[in-house]
Design a protein around this motif. Structure first.
Motif, PDB file in Angstrom:
ATOM      1  N   GLY A  17       0.815  -1.215   0.000  1.00  0.00           N
ATOM      2  CA  GLY A  17       0.000   0.000   0.000  1.00  0.00           C
ATOM      3  C   GLY A  17       0.843   1.257   0.000  1.00  0.00           C
ATOM      4  O   GLY A  17       0.614   2.189  -0.777  1.00  0.00           O
ATOM      5  N   ILE A  21       1.230   4.141  -3.048  1.00  0.00           N
ATOM      6  CA  ILE A  21       0.969   5.554  -2.787  1.00  0.00           C
ATOM      7  C   ILE A  21       2.187   6.402  -3.164  1.00  0.00           C
ATOM      8  O   ILE A  21       2.044   7.461  -3.785  1.00  0.00           O
ATOM      9  N   ALA A  24       2.385   6.717  -6.847  1.00  0.00           N
ATOM     10  CA  ALA A  24       1.363   7.646  -7.334  1.00  0.00           C
ATOM     11  C   ALA A  24       1.782   9.085  -7.087  1.00  0.00           C
ATOM     12  O   ALA A  24       1.583   9.957  -7.933  1.00  0.00           O
ATOM     13  N   LEU A  25       2.366   9.334  -5.928  1.00  0.00           N
ATOM     14  CA  LEU A  25       2.815  10.698  -5.603  1.00  0.00           C
ATOM     15  C   LEU A  25       3.932  11.172  -6.534  1.00  0.00           C
ATOM     16  O   LEU A  25       3.999  12.357  -6.869  1.00  0.00           O
ATOM     17  N   TRP A  34      -3.270   5.287  -6.182  1.00  0.00           N
ATOM     18  CA  TRP A  34      -4.003   5.639  -4.958  1.00  0.00           C
ATOM     19  C   TRP A  34      -4.858   4.489  -4.437  1.00  0.00           C
ATOM     20  O   TRP A  34      -5.357   4.528  -3.320  1.00  0.00           O
ATOM     21  N   GLY A  36      -3.641   2.027  -3.427  1.00  0.00           N
ATOM     22  CA  GLY A  36      -2.804   1.558  -2.328  1.00  0.00           C
ATOM     23  C   GLY A  36      -3.319   1.952  -0.958  1.00  0.00           C
ATOM     24  O   GLY A  36      -2.910   1.393   0.056  1.00  0.00           O
ATOM     25  N   VAL A  37      -4.252   2.904  -0.916  1.00  0.00           N
ATOM     26  CA  VAL A  37      -4.862   3.301   0.357  1.00  0.00           C
ATOM     27  C   VAL A  37      -5.624   2.119   0.965  1.00  0.00           C
ATOM     28  O   VAL A  37      -5.642   1.946   2.183  1.00  0.00           O
TER      29      VAL A  37
END
Length: 62
Positions: A17, A21, A24-25, A34, A36-37
């Motif tokens: 996760g 993230i 993605a960032l 996202w 991964g949240v």
């Protein structure tokens, strides 16, 4: 909610996760990272709604 995520499963969810993230960032994998949240939250909360529906439990019972 009942705890049903434990051990290696928990660690894998948190690592995957967080990795999604971060990717993605940085823009490496785009908006889909996202998602991964979800594994991050289920790993931190020790519970997975899908596991509850399927009757799966990776926690050691006492």
């Amino acid at each position: 909610m009942k705890t049903n995520v434990g051990g290696i499963d928990k660690i894998a969810r948190i690592v995957i996760g967080a990795l999604l993230i971060v990717l993605a960032l940085t823009g490496t994998i785009g908006v889909w990272g996202w998602i991964g949240v979800v594994p991050l939250a289920t790993g931190l909360l020790n519970t997975c709604p899908a596991y509850s529906l399927l009757g799966i439990n990776t926690c050691k019972t006492k």
